[in-house]
Write a protein that holds these residues in place. Sequence first.
Motif, PDB file in Angstrom:
ATOM      1  N   TRP A 185       0.827  -1.198   0.000  1.00  0.00           N
ATOM      2  CA  TRP A 185       0.000   0.000   0.000  1.00  0.00           C
ATOM      3  C   TRP A 185       0.864   1.252   0.000  1.00  0.00           C
ATOM      4  O   TRP A 185       0.624   2.189  -0.743  1.00  0.00           O
ATOM      5  CB  TRP A 185      -0.914  -0.022   1.226  1.00  0.00           C
ATOM      6  N   HIS A 186       1.916   1.224   0.841  1.00  0.00           N
ATOM      7  CA  HIS A 186       2.823   2.367   0.902  1.00  0.00           C
ATOM      8  C   HIS A 186       3.516   2.568  -0.450  1.00  0.00           C
ATOM      9  O   HIS A 186       3.653   3.703  -0.929  1.00  0.00           O
ATOM     10  CB  HIS A 186       3.862   2.163   2.006  1.00  0.00           C
ATOM     11  N   GLY A 187       3.924   1.463  -1.071  1.00  0.00           N
ATOM     12  CA  GLY A 187       4.564   1.550  -2.386  1.00  0.00           C
ATOM     13  C   GLY A 187       3.625   2.140  -3.425  1.00  0.00           C
ATOM     14  O   GLY A 187       4.025   2.964  -4.254  1.00  0.00           O
ATOM     15  N   GLN A 188       2.376   1.709  -3.392  1.00  0.00           N
ATOM     16  CA  GLN A 188       1.404   2.255  -4.338  1.00  0.00           C
ATOM     17  C   GLN A 188       1.175   3.745  -4.092  1.00  0.00           C
ATOM     18  O   GLN A 188       1.042   4.525  -5.035  1.00  0.00           O
ATOM     19  CB  GLN A 188       0.081   1.490  -4.224  1.00  0.00           C
ATOM     20  N   GLN A 189       1.127   4.124  -2.824  1.00  0.00           N
ATOM     21  CA  GLN A 189       0.968   5.542  -2.494  1.00  0.00           C
ATOM     22  C   GLN A 189       2.150   6.351  -3.021  1.00  0.00           C
ATOM     23  O   GLN A 189       1.982   7.438  -3.573  1.00  0.00           O
ATOM     24  CB  GLN A 189       0.832   5.735  -0.976  1.00  0.00           C
ATOM     25  N   MET A 190       3.350   5.786  -2.862  1.00  0.00           N
ATOM     26  CA  MET A 190       4.545   6.477  -3.347  1.00  0.00           C
ATOM     27  C   MET A 190       4.509   6.602  -4.870  1.00  0.00           C
ATOM     28  O   MET A 190       4.896   7.632  -5.432  1.00  0.00           O
ATOM     29  CB  MET A 190       5.813   5.746  -2.902  1.00  0.00           C
ATOM     30  N   MET A 191       4.043   5.562  -5.539  1.00  0.00           N
ATOM     31  CA  MET A 191       3.955   5.613  -7.000  1.00  0.00           C
ATOM     32  C   MET A 191       2.957   6.677  -7.437  1.00  0.00           C
ATOM     33  O   MET A 191       3.206   7.437  -8.371  1.00  0.00           O
ATOM     34  CB  MET A 191       3.563   4.242  -7.563  1.00  0.00           C
ATOM     35  N   CYS A 192       1.831   6.748  -6.730  1.00  0.00           N
ATOM     36  CA  CYS A 192       0.833   7.761  -7.069  1.00  0.00           C
ATOM     37  C   CYS A 192       1.400   9.154  -6.862  1.00  0.00           C
ATOM     38  O   CYS A 192       1.222  10.050  -7.707  1.00  0.00           O
ATOM     39  CB  CYS A 192      -0.419   7.577  -6.218  1.00  0.00           C
TER      40      CYS A 192
END
Length: 115
Positions: free
Chosen positions: A87-94
């Motif tokens: 989830w954190h990785g996806q947030q960072m990608m966004c």
Amino acid sequence: MIPLTVPSPIATPAAVETEGFLTEMGAQVQMQGGLISNHARYRFRSLEYGQERVAVTFRAIFRAIRRLVLALKAWAGQMDAQRAALWHGQQMMCEGENLGLRFTACRGERCALLS
């Protein structure tokens, strides 16, 4: 008049036979009672041993279930940590995509301003 019977000091054959029979029966009852008592003690010890085995087996099963529950909790913790990392990785990608879009937009504005 009441008939008076006096026991005879001389044993009659019937009395001797009855006394012998009763003595033999008493000996058999005593022997059977000893066998029954021994058997009861053996069965009681056997039951105690069986109970002890069941208790040991139950403890082993309980410990195995406990270890399994702890392993499942640890696995669930790892899954939660992986899910949080994803989830954190996806947030960072966004956020990275948003920054990239903003950068591109700013660059376009600058290019428009410079031209």
